[in-house]
Design an enzyme around this catalytic site. Structure first.
Site, short mmCIF file in Angstrom:
data_model
loop_
_atom_site.label_atom_id
_atom_site.label_comp_id
_atom_site.label_asym_id
_atom_site.label_seq_id
_atom_site.Cartn_x
_atom_site.Cartn_y
_atom_site.Cartn_z
CB SER A 34 38.88 86.20 59.31
OG SER A 34 39.95 86.33 60.23
CB SER A 122 52.63 79.54 70.23
OG SER A 122 52.34 78.20 70.55
CE1 TYR A 146 49.55 79.67 65.33
CE2 TYR A 146 50.42 77.95 66.77
CZ TYR A 146 49.85 79.20 66.60
OH TYR A 146 49.61 79.98 67.71
CE LYS A 150 51.47 82.57 66.52
NZ LYS A 150 50.85 83.91 66.54
CE1 TYR A 174 50.47 85.51 74.69
CE2 TYR A 174 48.88 84.66 73.11
CZ TYR A 174 49.53 85.73 73.69
OH TYR A 174 49.24 87.00 73.27
CG PHE A 175 53.25 77.26 78.17
CD1 PHE A 175 54.06 78.40 78.09
CD2 PHE A 175 53.86 76.02 78.00
CE1 PHE A 175 55.44 78.30 77.87
CE2 PHE A 175 55.24 75.91 77.79
CZ PHE A 175 56.02 77.04 77.72
P1 NAD Z 1 41.37 84.07 67.70
O1 NAD Z 1 41.24 83.43 66.36
O2 NAD Z 1 40.24 83.94 68.65
O3 NAD Z 1 41.68 85.62 67.50
C1 NAD Z 1 42.40 86.12 66.41
C2 NAD Z 1 41.67 87.36 65.89
O4 NAD Z 1 42.40 87.90 64.79
C3 NAD Z 1 40.25 87.06 65.38
O5 NAD Z 1 39.37 88.01 65.93
C4 NAD Z 1 40.38 87.20 63.86
O6 NAD Z 1 39.16 87.65 63.29
C5 NAD Z 1 41.49 88.22 63.74
N1 NAD Z 1 42.27 88.15 62.51
C6 NAD Z 1 42.82 87.05 61.92
N2 NAD Z 1 43.50 87.41 60.82
C7 NAD Z 1 43.38 88.76 60.69
C8 NAD Z 1 43.87 89.71 59.76
N3 NAD Z 1 44.61 89.35 58.70
N4 NAD Z 1 43.56 91.01 59.95
C9 NAD Z 1 42.79 91.39 61.00
N5 NAD Z 1 42.31 90.55 61.92
C10 NAD Z 1 42.61 89.24 61.76
O7 NAD Z 1 42.72 83.54 68.35
P2 NAD Z 1 43.26 83.64 69.85
O8 NAD Z 1 43.12 82.31 70.49
O9 NAD Z 1 42.69 84.82 70.51
O10 NAD Z 1 44.81 83.85 69.57
C11 NAD Z 1 45.40 85.13 69.48
C12 NAD Z 1 46.86 84.99 69.16
O11 NAD Z 1 47.50 84.18 70.15
C13 NAD Z 1 47.14 84.32 67.83
O12 NAD Z 1 48.23 84.99 67.22
C14 NAD Z 1 47.51 82.91 68.19
O13 NAD Z 1 48.39 82.32 67.26
C15 NAD Z 1 48.22 83.13 69.53
N6 NAD Z 1 48.19 81.93 70.40
C16 NAD Z 1 46.98 81.36 70.71
C17 NAD Z 1 46.95 80.21 71.49
C18 NAD Z 1 45.63 79.53 71.83
O14 NAD Z 1 45.65 78.37 72.21
N7 NAD Z 1 44.49 80.22 71.72
C19 NAD Z 1 48.15 79.65 71.95
C20 NAD Z 1 49.35 80.27 71.64
C21 NAD Z 1 49.35 81.42 70.85
N1 UFG Z 2 43.38 66.30 73.22
C1 UFG Z 2 42.53 65.21 73.31
N2 UFG Z 2 41.31 65.30 72.70
C2 UFG Z 2 40.90 66.41 72.01
C3 UFG Z 2 41.79 67.51 71.93
C4 UFG Z 2 43.03 67.41 72.54
O1 UFG Z 2 42.85 64.19 73.92
O2 UFG Z 2 39.77 66.42 71.48
C5 UFG Z 2 44.68 66.23 73.92
C6 UFG Z 2 45.89 66.42 73.02
O3 UFG Z 2 46.30 65.18 72.49
C7 UFG Z 2 46.89 67.05 73.99
C8 UFG Z 2 46.02 67.87 74.94
O4 UFG Z 2 44.71 67.31 74.83
O5 UFG Z 2 47.53 66.05 74.73
C9 UFG Z 2 45.95 69.35 74.59
O6 UFG Z 2 45.58 69.50 73.23
P1 UFG Z 2 45.10 70.90 72.64
O7 UFG Z 2 44.72 70.67 71.22
O8 UFG Z 2 44.08 71.51 73.53
O9 UFG Z 2 46.40 71.81 72.76
P2 UFG Z 2 47.85 71.63 72.13
O10 UFG Z 2 48.82 71.60 73.26
O11 UFG Z 2 47.89 70.50 71.18
O12 UFG Z 2 48.01 72.96 71.27
C10 UFG Z 2 47.75 74.26 71.83
C11 UFG Z 2 47.37 75.20 70.70
C12 UFG Z 2 48.55 75.43 69.79
C13 UFG Z 2 49.73 75.89 70.58
C14 UFG Z 2 50.03 74.94 71.71
C15 UFG Z 2 51.12 75.49 72.58
O13 UFG Z 2 46.29 74.67 69.94
O14 UFG Z 2 48.22 76.45 68.87
O15 UFG Z 2 48.87 74.74 72.50
O16 UFG Z 2 50.78 76.74 73.04
F1 UFG Z 2 50.80 75.95 69.77
#
Ligand code: NAD
Ligand code: UFG
Length: 334
Positions: A34, A122, A146, A150, A174-175
């Protein structure tokens, strides 16, 4: 050992699959694509010269999931929805795809007697900082749907472990994961306009977007812009391997995965500019609703418990991100 990786085709999942295959694990990816494409998995196999199995399925499809779990020893659960803004618009979809899907996974794992799990949480579960750096003991109270999903899942996992202490669960908080694999073959592939800073900067650098919107320069931080703990996605992936080793001991433990260092938006723009050799144009906009001024991790528990610490610095994160962007200007589309 065979590991089922839900969401394994996604950004963090694909990088983790590389590390798993390189370490000799058998990998079964379970993904409904997705928010990803099978192309990322082809590239994982290209990088590692190893094969993984792929099942196209939804985590909520318990029949298919249970069939796929046969012969697996542990699960890494990445699948879910992750956009904070979208979760405000569509909270029920987020509870469905994060909380309900994880409930389905846990029920299926219990039925199949597989009790080793790594869950992607997260830093958003900490909400507004009471103190920094965030330790795992910081109060949990998130500020968006969101994050709430979590938090509910974390609680569900802790409840499950109390009811059956033979489960072994690592909750990884994760940060801010950024960067890409050094090969430039896999990386983050956002659909539409990127929500997150680093992919947005990369698209400005390649000429897909005009300028970076900096959301606020009046925060009480060193230069007024938001500060985050950016973490190389390959470091993050390696943290999952360390956590797998730790799953030998039954317990349910939450661990921060971050570097412990905070960088401002302007720091990131300047580091990226250095990596790509171009000026990155930016404009100061008002603050983005719901943003926190500053947060970063205390990563010492990960070191103590898992023997894990991040290796890569911000320059390396930007260099690798830029390589992926140059080799894939339109993501995996081509
Ligand atoms: P992503 O969207 O790239 O990967 C998620 C994957 O899950 C995708 O391949 C999607 O197709 C699949 N998916 C979604 N819903 C599904 C379902 N119901 N069944 C089967 N597959 C499904 O996201 P990511 O950045 O790789 O993040 C992975 C995990 O880490 C997530 O749980 C996200 O919340 C968590 N996380 C991500 C970040 C970030 O900034 N990327 C930060 C903190 C936590
Ligand atoms: N920012 C900008 N311009 C942009 C995007 C972001 O100035 O176009 C700034 C934001 O205001 C923030 C910093 O860049 O100060 C980081 O923003 P991100 O959107 O890259 O990341 P966040 O910390 O807001 O959120 C991310 C993930 C969340 C997760 C969180 C903590 O998107 O899912 O980190 O792990 F919950």
């Amino acid at each position: 050992m065979t590991v089922l990786v839900t969401g394994g085709a996604g950004y963090i999942g694909s990088h983790t699959c590389v590390e798993l295959l390189n370490a000799g694990f058998d990998v079964v990816v379970y993904d409904n694509f997705s928010n990803s494409t099978p192309e990322s998995l082809k590239r994982v196999m290209q990088i590692t010269s190893k094969k993984l199995s792929t099942v196209c399925g939804d985590v909520r499809d318990k029949a298919l999931l249970e069939k796929t779990l046969e012969g697996c020893d542990a699960v890494i659960h990445f699948a879910g929805s992750k956009a904070v803004g979208e979760s405000v618009e569509k909270p029920l979809e987020y509870y469905e795809n994060n909380v309900y899907a994880t409930l389905c996974l846990l029920q299926s794992m219990r039925r199949m007697n597989i009790k080793k799990l790594i869950f992607s949480s997260s830093a958003t579960v900490y909400g507004n900082p009471e103190f920094l750096p965030f330790t795992e003991a910081h109060p949990l109270r998130t500020t968006n749907p969101y994050g709430q999903t979590k938090l509910v899942i974390e609680e569900m996992l802790r409840n499950l472990h109390v009811s059956d202490p033979t489960w072994s669960i690592a909750i990884l908080r994760y940060f801010n994961p950024v960067g890409a694999h050094e090969s430039g073959l896999i990386g983050e592939n956002p659909q539409g306009i990127p929500n997150n800073l680093m992919p947005y900067i990369a698209q400005v650098a390649i000429g897909r977007r005009q300028c970076v919107n900096v959301f606020g320069n009046d925060y009480p931080t060193k230069d007024g812009t938001g500060v985050r703990d950016y973490l190389h996605v390959v470091d993050l992936a390696s943290g999952h391997l360390k956590a797998l080793a730790f799953l030998d001991r039954p317990q349910c433990t939450a661990v921060n995965l971050g570097t412990g260092k905070g960088y401002s938006v302007l720091d990131v723009i300047h580091a990226f500019s250095k990596a790509c050799g171009k000026e990155i144009p930016y404009a100061i906009l008002p603050r983005r609703a719901g943003d926190i001024a500053e947060f970063y991790s205390d990563p010492s528990f990960a070191k103590e418990l898992l023997g894990w610490a991040a290796k890569y610095d911000l320059d390396k994160m930007c260099e690798d991100m830029w390589r992926f962007q140059c080799q894939n200007p339109k993501g995996y589309e081509e």
